[in-house]
Design a protein around this motif. Sequence first.
Motif, PDB file in Angstrom:
ATOM      1  N   SER A  60      63.059 -16.128  61.944  1.00  0.00           N
ATOM      2  CA  SER A  60      62.057 -17.140  61.581  1.00  0.00           C
ATOM      3  C   SER A  60      62.629 -18.539  61.395  1.00  0.00           C
ATOM      4  CB  SER A  60      61.300 -16.719  60.319  1.00  0.00           C
ATOM      5  OG  SER A  60      62.185 -16.619  59.214  1.00  0.00           O
ATOM      6  N   GLU A  84      56.304  -7.029  64.641  1.00  0.00           N
ATOM      7  CA  GLU A  84      54.867  -6.865  64.407  1.00  0.00           C
ATOM      8  C   GLU A  84      54.409  -5.438  64.688  1.00  0.00           C
ATOM      9  OE1 GLU A  84      54.310  -8.542  68.797  1.00  0.00           O
ATOM     10  OE2 GLU A  84      55.203  -9.543  67.100  1.00  0.00           O
ATOM     11  N   GLU A  89      51.528  -9.101  61.780  1.00  0.00           N
ATOM     12  CA  GLU A  89      51.906 -10.490  62.048  1.00  0.00           C
ATOM     13  C   GLU A  89      52.909 -11.062  61.052  1.00  0.00           C
ATOM     14  OE1 GLU A  89      51.302 -12.331  64.792  1.00  0.00           O
ATOM     15  OE2 GLU A  89      50.520 -10.402  65.492  1.00  0.00           O
ATOM     16  N   SER A  90      52.956 -10.542  59.838  1.00  0.00           N
ATOM     17  CA  SER A  90      53.912 -11.062  58.865  1.00  0.00           C
ATOM     18  C   SER A  90      55.356 -10.738  59.265  1.00  0.00           C
ATOM     19  CB  SER A  90      53.615 -10.538  57.466  1.00  0.00           C
ATOM     20  OG  SER A  90      53.668  -9.135  57.434  1.00  0.00           O
ATOM     21  N   TYR A  91      55.546  -9.870  60.252  1.00  0.00           N
ATOM     22  CA  TYR A  91      56.890  -9.526  60.749  1.00  0.00           C
ATOM     23  C   TYR A  91      57.086  -9.967  62.202  1.00  0.00           C
ATOM     24  CZ  TYR A  91      57.513  -6.871  56.520  1.00  0.00           C
ATOM     25  OH  TYR A  91      57.632  -6.515  55.203  1.00  0.00           O
TER      26      TYR A  91
END
Length: 117
Positions: A60, A84, A89-91
């Motif tokens: 990220s 993901e 989506e947070s990963y």
Amino acid sequence: IAEAAITAAYTHPEAETWLNAALTVIRENYEYLCRELLSALPKLRISPMDGTYLAWIDFSAYVKPEDMHDLFENKCRLAPSFGEWFGGESYATFVRLNLATSLENIKIATDAILQNI
């Protein structure tokens, strides 16, 4: 077949030798990957090895979620497991790389990542 494989894994005299050799390769691959990636990309987050042959890496700090697939599949020409798939989506900036391979393959993957980020 599975029962025979499990029995052999626990009882064959060479099973422990094979396992120790495999664990050594995986550990050396992990250490190489971490050393090379973190020296060039110090903001990466790489999870510690906890009983697995997979590296879990968060890109990220360097890659936008929407660019992950293009970067790894098209530019790096690698086939990681994308974050993901495991946590939504947070990963999306995470990948999982298989370390149970030759050091040569790890070097190829590492070089591809470093050349394209």
